[in-house]
Scaffold this active site. Structure first.
Site, short mmCIF file in Angstrom:
data_model
loop_
_atom_site.label_atom_id
_atom_site.label_comp_id
_atom_site.label_asym_id
_atom_site.label_seq_id
_atom_site.Cartn_x
_atom_site.Cartn_y
_atom_site.Cartn_z
N HIS A 19 1.89 -0.76 -7.77
CA HIS A 19 3.12 -0.62 -6.98
C HIS A 19 3.84 -1.97 -6.97
CE1 HIS A 19 1.27 -2.73 -3.64
NE2 HIS A 19 0.33 -1.81 -3.48
N HIS A 22 1.89 -5.24 -6.53
CA HIS A 22 1.14 -5.70 -7.71
C HIS A 22 2.09 -6.28 -8.75
CE1 HIS A 22 -1.41 -2.03 -6.46
NE2 HIS A 22 -2.02 -3.11 -5.99
N CYS A 129 -15.79 -4.38 5.61
CA CYS A 129 -14.63 -3.52 5.37
C CYS A 129 -14.62 -3.16 3.89
CB CYS A 129 -13.32 -4.22 5.75
SG CYS A 129 -11.89 -3.27 5.18
N CYS A 132 -11.32 -4.19 2.07
CA CYS A 132 -11.25 -5.61 1.64
C CYS A 132 -12.45 -5.98 0.79
CB CYS A 132 -11.26 -6.55 2.84
SG CYS A 132 -9.99 -6.30 4.05
N CYS A 150 -10.59 -3.18 10.89
CA CYS A 150 -10.14 -4.27 10.03
C CYS A 150 -8.66 -4.50 10.28
CB CYS A 150 -10.37 -3.87 8.57
SG CYS A 150 -9.39 -4.82 7.41
N HIS A 153 -6.58 -3.49 6.90
CA HIS A 153 -6.49 -2.08 6.51
C HIS A 153 -6.30 -1.13 7.68
CE1 HIS A 153 -8.09 -3.85 2.81
NE2 HIS A 153 -7.43 -2.87 2.24
N LYS A 309 4.76 -1.74 6.06
CA LYS A 309 3.71 -2.20 5.17
C LYS A 309 3.57 -1.18 4.03
CE LYS A 309 -1.00 -3.86 5.64
NZ LYS A 309 -1.89 -3.12 4.85
N LYS A 312 -0.63 3.90 1.65
CA LYS A 312 -0.75 5.23 1.05
C LYS A 312 -0.18 6.31 1.97
CE LYS A 312 -4.35 4.46 -2.24
NZ LYS A 312 -5.74 4.29 -2.52
N1 MSP Z 1 -9.21 -6.93 -6.59
C1 MSP Z 1 -8.75 -7.83 -5.60
C2 MSP Z 1 -8.36 -9.14 -6.22
C3 MSP Z 1 -9.45 -9.83 -6.96
S1 MSP Z 1 -8.90 -11.31 -7.69
C4 MSP Z 1 -10.29 -12.01 -8.24
C5 MSP Z 1 -7.53 -7.22 -4.89
N2 MSP Z 1 -6.91 -6.25 -5.54
S2 MSP Z 1 -5.66 -5.43 -5.00
O1 MSP Z 1 -5.31 -4.53 -6.04
O2 MSP Z 1 -5.94 -4.86 -3.72
O3 MSP Z 1 -4.52 -6.42 -4.72
C6 MSP Z 1 -4.21 -7.42 -5.61
C7 MSP Z 1 -3.04 -8.22 -5.15
O4 MSP Z 1 -1.87 -7.42 -5.17
C8 MSP Z 1 -3.00 -8.77 -3.74
O5 MSP Z 1 -3.73 -9.85 -3.47
C9 MSP Z 1 -1.59 -9.20 -3.73
O6 MSP Z 1 -1.51 -10.35 -4.51
C10 MSP Z 1 -0.92 -8.08 -4.44
N3 MSP Z 1 -0.33 -7.23 -3.44
C11 MSP Z 1 -0.70 -5.99 -3.05
N4 MSP Z 1 0.18 -5.55 -2.14
C12 MSP Z 1 1.11 -6.51 -1.92
C13 MSP Z 1 2.31 -6.56 -1.22
N5 MSP Z 1 2.71 -5.60 -0.44
N6 MSP Z 1 3.09 -7.66 -1.38
C14 MSP Z 1 2.77 -8.67 -2.24
N7 MSP Z 1 1.65 -8.63 -2.93
C15 MSP Z 1 0.68 -7.70 -2.60
O7 MSP Z 1 -7.19 -7.68 -3.83
#
Ligand code: MSP
Length: 681
Positions: A19, A22, A129, A132, A150, A153, A309, A312
């Site tokens: 999304h 990411h 959690c 996380c 948490c 979440h 935020k 889902k």
């Molecule tokens: N798998 C772990 C990261 C391991 S790194 C060794 C993880 N994955 S995640 O898919 O949940 O999220 C990855 C990253 O996506 C978050 O840390 C963040 O950088 C980014 N984001 C997810 N949602 C976000 C927002 N709403 N806004 C900005 N970035 C965010 O955590």
């Protein structure tokens, strides 16, 4: 030897699809990597997927798949998404790859060898959690009734009751980490995040459980437990190692040339939510193994979507970056420029590190003002002028018109271009894309003013001999801009350079001695074959909105729907005339009683004095935000001419104005006492 530049993104969990959040980290990392390639740095860019752990195992179970089936299905979607979004020259790592598994195993052995006392067996009891994939103490959680939740979440954490576990002696590393941070202020960026970690370290560290026995989806701990338990390595220890493992040779050795060359230059771009794992656990593991530390942990803030935020439960917040880029591809040059527009908005809108709120209004505002107006107009006007007058006034440098002096617009333009090239590079180097773009756009503004000031069409009429030089200045400005926008707007840069006849490698325009225009190759100027960023009018905005969020729950209403549930920022609510507005009778009311309504959790029954013979009975959906007693005596604004209707078996004779839609955030207020019944306009 060119300088190594190594940038990484977080590796994404495969229980989800990409999304906007990411895509943000990936696009920002891509922009930095592009900039450093343009500078000739030896650039490596890594992204990938985090595929082990309890969360993935549980998601697979819910879908009746094996974890391997699930990860094989979802991981390629991330890779495909980045390809579709034109993320360039990245390596894609999967933590289920054999090499990665070998490197993690080798890291474990290396810690055992270098710091034997750092890994020990004990039993873990406490909260976890799964969202996380993290252990928490009660002071880090919130309590909802009897349930510990948490804070990230907003869901219950699970209690791990004396699970046998390998522990890592994290407590030993608080001091060495503090010393490293002190000696290397660039280690954690921006500053606010460094301060957060320093105070966390100063409060002392507890040892960390680094293996689990209650599920199997992970890399096995490579040594026997005397009790015969089978452990898998904690998913964060596994995942963090990706940044190192991609640099290792196929046999997984930790001492390869690439690791030595690149890893000390690594910049880990991450979301602020995972700062502690990167700024505390990861360097502690590396110190324990006697390996070098990365150069920087660079944290971004979080994006909300129209105040919510990304979650889902609110599909409209889960903006699909590909859909968004497609919807923004409104001009004749298609998806690549839609991607650029999205990148521009996200990178310009908030300084890296700050939280940002994605709104369509903000996006359309930036699109129209910065891309359609400032950049688009400059490109159109300049190329059209050059194409029109070049035959009689070829655009070439003519030094007789370029004398130093603040009065000379030609000289001034080049000085500003020279300065811009320098400061924009400095901001990209400082990992500050928003500021880089701001400074770049100042130059675009000046180039537009240059046209107004010099009026090439009037110069042509008066056969001014400086016209060729003026056109050359314009052409060179465009060329300089086309190069400077390339890290953030690569397709726009490519299109523009094509019109200028520059097909060479896109390097950063390095100015020398105040001159930057002189570097431009022999340029030509084709008239533009369409507007790169056509202005988004209201119907187009509504179309984009519908294409991106459609009628997802939580979506802003389509233009024709009633305005009352519109988000403040939603631009697509149909305009009304003053006469329409005048049909509303808004009046000040004073709440004289408020009571809960049995079995209706959201509703309150109010009596509101509107200065009439008898108070109005009003049913308001605000019970989740207000206790009845707290409302008595407050002033509210009431829609007084709303047709009465029955709700929860009671008559409602008006409506109170409130902010928020899913959740009530506040009631409309007045800044002083006003007699009940006063009209509000
Ligand atoms: N798998 C772990 C990261 C391991 S790194 C060794 C993880 N994955 S995640 O898919 O949940 O999220 C990855 C990253 O996506 C978050 O840390 C963040 O950088 C980014 N984001 C997810 N949602 C976000 C927002 N709403 N806004 C900005 N970035 C965010 O955590």
């Amino acid at each position: 030897m060119s300088t190594p530049f190594y940038i990484t993104t977080p590796i994404y969990y495969v229980n989800d699809v990409p999304h906007l959040g990411h895509a943000y980290a990936t696009m920002v990392a891509d922009a930095f990597a592009r900039f450093h390639r343009m500078r000739g740095d030896d650039t490596r860019f890594l992204t990938g997927t985090d595929e082990h752990g309890q969360k993935v195992e549980e998601t697979a179970k819910k879908r009746n798949l094996t974890p391997q089936q699930l990860v094989d299905e979802v991981a390629p979607r991330f890779d495909e998404a980045w390809k579709t979004l034109d993320i360039a020259d990245y390596n894609f790592i999967r933590t289920t790859s054999e090499k990665h598994k070998q490197v993690v195993t080798n890291l474990w052995h290396r810690i055992r060898r270098e710091s034997p006392e750092d890994l020990y067996l004990a039993s873990y009891q406490g909260w976890y959690c799964v969202g996380c994939e993290a252990f928490y103490t009660e002071s880090q959680l919130v309590k909802d009734g009897e349930t510990w939740m948490c804070t990230t979440h907003k869901r219950p954490v699970e209690f791990i009751d004396k699970e046998r576990s390998w522990f890592f002696k994290l407590s030993k590393y608080a001091e060495p980490l503090l010393a490293h941070i002190k000696a290397h202020p660039e280690f954690i960026r921006p500053d606010a995040y460094r301060k957060e970690i320093v105070s966390f370290l100063e409060s002392g560290l507890r040892d960390l459980s680094v293996s689990r026995t209650s599920f199997a989806w992970g890399i096995p701990v490579p040594e026997a437990d005397p009790d015969g338990m089978k452990h898998v390595i904690y998913v964060w220890m596994d995942a963090l190692t990706n940044y190192y493992s991609d640099l290792c040779p196929p046999d997984g050795s930790l001492d390869g040339a690439d690791a030595k060359n690149y890893f000390p230059h690594a910049i880990h771009l991450i979301g602020k939510d995972i700062l502690r794992f990167h700024a505390v656990y990861w360097p502690a593991f590396l110190l324990s193994a006697g390996l070098p530390l990365p150069k920087s942990i660079l944290a971004t803030g979080w994006w909300t979507v129209r105040g919510e935020k990304i979650s889902k439960s609110m599909p409209a917040t889960r903006i699909d970056p590909i859909k968004l880029a497609q919807a923004l591809a409104v001009g004749p040059f298609g998806m690549p420029l839609g991607i650029d527009a999205m990148r521009y908005y996200l990178m310009r809108e908030v300084p890296l590190g700050n939280d940002g709120d994605f709104t369509f209004e903000g996006l359309f505002g930036r699109f129209n003002a910065d891309l359609a107006n400032d950049l688009g107009n400059l490109v159109n006007r300049s190329l059209t002028l050059i194409a029109k007058f070049a035959a009689d006034h070829p655009p070439v440098r003519d030094d007789q018109f370029h004398s130093d002096g603040h009065e000379n617009p030609y000289w001034q333009l080049e000085v500003h271009a020279f300065e811009t090239v320098r400061v924009v590079a400095r901001e990209f180097e400082a990992l500050a894309p928003s500021r880089a773009l701001e400074l770049l756009w100042r130059f675009i503004g000046q180039a537009n003013r240059f046209i107004d000031q010099t009026q090439p069409w009037a110069m042509a009429r008066s056969k001014d001999p400086a016209l060729g030089h003026a056109l050359w200045c314009l052409q060179s400005s465009l060329w300089t801009i086309a190069r400077m926008i390339a890290p953030v707007l690569p397709a726009t840069s490519h299109t523009l350079l094509g019109w200028l006849g520059d097909t060479g490698p896109v390097t950063w325009p390095e100015g020398v001695d105040g001159r930057v225009f002189t570097q431009a190759p022999q340029l030509t100027a084709q008239p533009p074959s369409g507007a790169m960023f056509p202005r988004l009018d209201e119907p187009m905005q509504a179309k984009i909105l519908a294409a991106v969020i459609g009628d997802e729950p939580g979506a802003a209403p389509a233009p024709a729907k009633p305005a009352e549930s519109a988000k403040p920022a939603a631009p697509a609510v149909a305009q009304i005339t003053f006469d329409d507005f005048a049909k509303l009778e808004l009046r000040v009311g004073k709440v004289i009683s408020a009571v809960a309504i049995p079995k209706k959790d959201k509703l309150l029954h109010l009596h509101v004095d509107l200065g009439e013979a008898k108070p109005r009975s009003i049913i308001a959906g605000i019970a989740e935000a207000y206790k009845p007693d707290a409302l008595v005596g407050s002033q509210v604004i009431v829609v007084a001419n709303l047709a009465p209707r029955k709700m929860a078996g009671l008559m409602s004779e008006g409506m109170i104005l409130a902010a928020g839609d899913e959740a009530i955030l506040g009631l409309s207020a007045l800044d002083r006492d006003v007699p009940p019944g006063t009209r509000v306009r």
